[in-house]
Scaffold this motif. Sequence first.
Motif, mmCIF file in Angstrom:
data_model
loop_
_atom_site.group_PDB
_atom_site.id
_atom_site.type_symbol
_atom_site.label_atom_id
_atom_site.label_comp_id
_atom_site.label_asym_id
_atom_site.label_seq_id
_atom_site.Cartn_x
_atom_site.Cartn_y
_atom_site.Cartn_z
ATOM 1 N N ALA A 83 0.849 -1.197 0.000
ATOM 2 C CA ALA A 83 0.000 0.000 0.000
ATOM 3 C C ALA A 83 0.883 1.245 0.000
ATOM 4 C CB ALA A 83 -0.915 0.005 1.227
ATOM 5 N N GLU A 84 0.373 2.300 -0.632
ATOM 6 C CA GLU A 84 1.085 3.579 -0.686
ATOM 7 C C GLU A 84 0.983 4.296 0.663
ATOM 8 O OE1 GLU A 84 2.314 4.764 -3.714
ATOM 9 O OE2 GLU A 84 1.534 3.075 -4.858
ATOM 10 N N ALA A 85 1.850 5.319 0.844
ATOM 11 C CA ALA A 85 1.762 6.149 2.046
ATOM 12 C C ALA A 85 0.361 6.770 2.124
ATOM 13 C CB ALA A 85 2.826 7.236 2.012
ATOM 14 N N ASP A 86 -0.127 7.293 1.004
ATOM 15 C CA ASP A 86 -1.524 7.722 0.939
ATOM 16 C C ASP A 86 -2.319 6.613 0.252
ATOM 17 O OD1 ASP A 86 -4.010 8.674 0.402
ATOM 18 O OD2 ASP A 86 -3.360 10.482 -0.644
ATOM 19 N N PRO A 87 -3.073 5.833 1.015
ATOM 20 C CA PRO A 87 -3.700 4.629 0.434
ATOM 21 C C PRO A 87 -5.059 4.875 -0.210
ATOM 22 C CG PRO A 87 -4.100 4.700 2.789
ATOM 23 C CD PRO A 87 -3.343 5.967 2.451
ATOM 24 N N THR A 88 -5.475 6.140 -0.292
ATOM 25 C CA THR A 88 -6.832 6.464 -0.763
ATOM 26 C C THR A 88 -7.214 5.746 -2.053
ATOM 27 O OG1 THR A 88 -6.411 8.666 0.120
ATOM 28 C CG2 THR A 88 -8.389 8.402 -1.255
ATOM 29 N N ASN A 89 -6.313 5.818 -3.027
ATOM 30 C CA ASN A 89 -6.586 5.252 -4.343
ATOM 31 C C ASN A 89 -7.018 3.782 -4.260
ATOM 32 O OD1 ASN A 89 -6.632 5.705 -7.129
ATOM 33 N ND2 ASN A 89 -4.626 4.730 -7.388
ATOM 34 N N ASP A 90 -6.371 3.027 -3.384
ATOM 35 C CA ASP A 90 -6.708 1.612 -3.215
ATOM 36 C C ASP A 90 -7.924 1.414 -2.309
ATOM 37 O OD1 ASP A 90 -4.601 0.580 -4.802
ATOM 38 O OD2 ASP A 90 -3.192 0.877 -3.154
ATOM 39 N N VAL A 91 -7.822 1.900 -1.072
ATOM 40 C CA VAL A 91 -8.844 1.535 -0.079
ATOM 41 C C VAL A 91 -10.192 2.198 -0.324
ATOM 42 C CG1 VAL A 91 -7.137 0.954 1.701
ATOM 43 C CG2 VAL A 91 -8.117 3.276 1.622
ATOM 44 N N GLU A 92 -10.216 3.271 -1.088
ATOM 45 C CA GLU A 92 -11.514 3.876 -1.427
ATOM 46 C C GLU A 92 -12.057 3.350 -2.756
ATOM 47 O OE1 GLU A 92 -13.246 5.358 0.592
ATOM 48 O OE2 GLU A 92 -11.976 6.405 2.041
ATOM 49 N N GLY A 93 -11.324 2.422 -3.381
ATOM 50 C CA GLY A 93 -11.868 1.756 -4.559
ATOM 51 C C GLY A 93 -11.642 2.464 -5.892
ATOM 52 N N PHE A 94 -10.848 3.537 -5.903
ATOM 53 C CA PHE A 94 -10.612 4.226 -7.184
ATOM 54 C C PHE A 94 -9.846 3.342 -8.166
ATOM 55 C CE2 PHE A 94 -11.210 7.835 -4.277
ATOM 56 C CZ PHE A 94 -12.168 8.561 -4.983
ATOM 57 N N ASP A 95 -8.816 2.675 -7.664
ATOM 58 C CA ASP A 95 -7.997 1.812 -8.523
ATOM 59 C C ASP A 95 -8.853 0.714 -9.178
ATOM 60 O OD1 ASP A 95 -5.135 0.680 -9.203
ATOM 61 O OD2 ASP A 95 -6.220 -0.997 -8.301
ATOM 62 N N ALA A 96 -9.664 0.037 -8.378
ATOM 63 C CA ALA A 96 -10.539 -1.014 -8.925
ATOM 64 C C ALA A 96 -11.533 -0.401 -9.914
ATOM 65 C CB ALA A 96 -11.276 -1.722 -7.799
ATOM 66 N N PHE A 97 -12.022 0.781 -9.598
ATOM 67 C CA PHE A 97 -12.971 1.466 -10.481
ATOM 68 C C PHE A 97 -12.353 1.751 -11.865
ATOM 69 C CE2 PHE A 97 -14.242 5.604 -12.179
ATOM 70 C CZ PHE A 97 -15.594 5.402 -12.419
ATOM 71 N N TYR A 98 -11.124 2.264 -11.883
ATOM 72 C CA TYR A 98 -10.469 2.543 -13.178
ATOM 73 C C TYR A 98 -10.367 1.268 -14.023
ATOM 74 C CZ TYR A 98 -8.900 6.917 -10.968
ATOM 75 O OH TYR A 98 -8.849 8.120 -10.334
ATOM 76 N N LYS A 99 -9.950 0.191 -13.360
ATOM 77 C CA LYS A 99 -9.793 -1.073 -14.089
ATOM 78 C C LYS A 99 -11.140 -1.565 -14.623
ATOM 79 C CE LYS A 99 -5.780 -2.311 -11.264
ATOM 80 N NZ LYS A 99 -5.389 -2.935 -9.966
ATOM 81 N N LEU A 100 -12.174 -1.377 -13.813
ATOM 82 C CA LEU A 100 -13.509 -1.804 -14.238
ATOM 83 C C LEU A 100 -13.969 -1.001 -15.459
ATOM 84 C CD1 LEU A 100 -15.782 -3.776 -13.356
ATOM 85 C CD2 LEU A 100 -16.786 -1.881 -12.068
ATOM 86 N N MET A 101 -13.638 0.271 -15.474
ATOM 87 C CA MET A 101 -14.022 1.113 -16.625
ATOM 88 C C MET A 101 -13.273 0.680 -17.893
ATOM 89 S SD MET A 101 -16.434 3.032 -15.601
ATOM 90 C CE MET A 101 -16.901 1.611 -14.604
ATOM 91 N N ILE A 102 -12.022 0.252 -17.726
ATOM 92 C CA ILE A 102 -11.261 -0.256 -18.877
ATOM 93 C C ILE A 102 -11.907 -1.538 -19.400
ATOM 94 C CG2 ILE A 102 -9.023 -1.232 -19.586
ATOM 95 C CD1 ILE A 102 -7.716 0.814 -17.614
ATOM 96 N N LEU A 103 -12.324 -2.417 -18.474
ATOM 97 C CA LEU A 103 -13.012 -3.647 -18.893
ATOM 98 C C LEU A 103 -14.341 -3.313 -19.588
ATOM 99 C CD1 LEU A 103 -12.467 -6.064 -15.859
ATOM 100 C CD2 LEU A 103 -11.481 -6.247 -18.153
ATOM 101 N N SER A 104 -15.040 -2.323 -19.073
ATOM 102 C CA SER A 104 -16.312 -1.927 -19.672
ATOM 103 C C SER A 104 -16.125 -1.533 -21.134
ATOM 104 C CB SER A 104 -16.910 -0.753 -18.885
ATOM 105 O OG SER A 104 -18.116 -0.333 -19.493
ATOM 106 N N GLU A 105 -15.115 -0.725 -21.385
ATOM 107 C CA GLU A 105 -14.879 -0.270 -22.746
ATOM 108 C C GLU A 105 -14.455 -1.419 -23.662
ATOM 109 O OE1 GLU A 105 -14.384 3.875 -22.934
ATOM 110 O OE2 GLU A 105 -12.393 3.475 -23.753
ATOM 111 N N LEU A 106 -13.698 -2.352 -23.098
ATOM 112 C CA LEU A 106 -13.279 -3.514 -23.879
ATOM 113 C C LEU A 106 -14.484 -4.391 -24.236
ATOM 114 C CD1 LEU A 106 -11.079 -5.517 -24.941
ATOM 115 C CD2 LEU A 106 -11.066 -6.500 -22.640
#
Lengths: 329, 329
Positions: free
Chosen positions: A186-209
């Motif tokens: 985890a990063e020093a600022d874990p927001t991107n992971d623990v608030e679900g932004f990272d998973a959200f970005y990946k999901l949007m990439i899958l959506s477009e695919l």
Amino acid sequence: MKAINVALLGLGTVGKGVYQTINTHQERLRDITGCSVHVSTFLIEHPEKHATVNGTTVTDIRTITENPDIDIVFEAIVGKEPAFSYLKKCIQAGKHVITANKEMFAVHGKELRELARQHHVSIGYDATTAGGIPIIQMIQHVLQANNVLKVQAILNGTTNYILTEMRDQNAAFEDALQQAQQLGYAEADPTNDVEGFDAFYKLMILSELIYNEQPNWNDVKRIGITSISEKDIAENQLTNKRIKHIASIWKEDGRILAKVEPVSLPRDHPLYAIEGVDNAINIETDILGELTLKGPGAGALPTASAMIEDFCLIYSGKSQKEKSTVVVS
Amino acid sequence: MKAINVALLGLGTVGKGVYQTINTHQERLRDITGCSVHVSTFLIEHPEKHATVNGTTVTDIRTITENPDIDIVFEAIVGKEPAFSYLKKCIQAGKHVITANKEMFAVHGKELRELARQHHVSIGYDATTAGGIPIIQMIQHVLQANNVLKVQAILNGTTNYILTEMRDQNAAFEDALQQAQQLGYAEADPTNDVEGFDAFYKLMILSELIYNEQPNWNDVKRIGITSISEKDIAENQLTNKRIKHIASIWKEDGRILAKVEPVSLPRDHPLYAIEGVDNAINIETDILGELTLKGPGAGALPTASAMIEDFCLIYSGKSQKEKSTVVVS
């Protein structure tokens, strides 16, 4: 022998993994592509920090776009900019590009793919989603006839590690997070992971695919794992369930529905047994049925693997779109 | 619009699945191939039993090999012969072939692949191994740079179902087998499954794909599940282990080692949670690390899925071997 000249943007964890793997797999890459493969140019912010690389280090992207000898560009920079501008210029200069940049690609993927089509180059982005798991190539090349009906996935290793630790070690969220940080998950600022932004970005990439479009981002529920308590975990244990952070996407009445949220999974759910920093994707299709892929969701070598497999598909001609009647497999 | 004419050999469970899927997926196949796709000819032993198919039914393979309009042949016959002779003739007549016949392909795969190369046609065989799981295409196209170090797999749904029932229902082997037979998961003569021959054939096909050769068949340990007692299952339960029927293959000192046998798996093993008739394959590679795929190991539609995805790869040009410099993905 013809050579393929590679430029590498960024020399952090992933960039180093790519560089190392191209060097260790020279012979294999030669067998696959029929060419020798060299990383000839590195674009890095502080060249003085990387005295050990064998090649030209540059700081100006034009050195790469204006060099006709460079065939393909691997991008391993963090954040949307300057990654997007760089890739745009590389494509316009007629170079194939391969990216591991999920946030950038969730936002600009459609534009970059369209630009690549116009300029007759390939764009590889399997490393943006689920680390080493070749989910993009899988859906793109190996599940062509199947209609994807629904995807449920664990797309973030950090949150899965924290949830696993909370259950296995009876740890509080804060303690599990701290341990993840100590281990480099985890990063020093874990927001991107623990608030679900990272998973959200990946999901949007899958959506477009899968659907060739994304839902309106504001319509996608995104709940992180920060509010999950030890009590929640214990209650799930009592009924043999496990809380997992699930990204899911499907279509209903022609509309794309997507969400990222903690879900209580029963024991027979295909994502129940996914533990630690692993990622996994369960795909429901109309012919095959359900297929689940599990593997490392991050890390230098798994991410390098995805990028280099993109490279191999480009240069072995297998991502070629034109129909051929004489084919040998 | 150009048409692709398909001949189908055999109209049992798998053959019917292929026929049905080609019919239900007309539009999608047209989008992928740019052609309309028709099953024009059926080779079946007793044409009088299949009055409902829409096309020519024949009993002589020459009707197919001598028909220049037939482009590709799907083979869904049981047993080595006449399947092998038929496919040989079809390849020699310049037709692409796709097979689901594992026993035949374990024995004759190398010869057929070589023959296809000579005649500039493709041969698809993803359906021979692990049912709907696209493991062959995965290794062939999506894991090109990665060296496969080891494969461990559950390749037979029948034995996995029996072992799952023995544990979950405290059933004796004979009772679990009988139930598998009643549900259509096991044949009247279950030898091929429960003695491990079926898993062995699939493992040999994987060996040839990964290492380009097979070990000497006599050197491969093959132990079935018939001698596993309720006591064995109970003892494993006590230590949180599960007995699974595992096919594994790896190289040691340049020599291929392979075996098929029951193994006690600990809870954190990637194949521990594979239950019922599912198949799963854990691949250990040098760049990616460990990747596990899980899905339906048999059945009309999963097998048809594998065959039709082979078809799509052939006609979308993605299995083309020739290098191309202008590629768009």
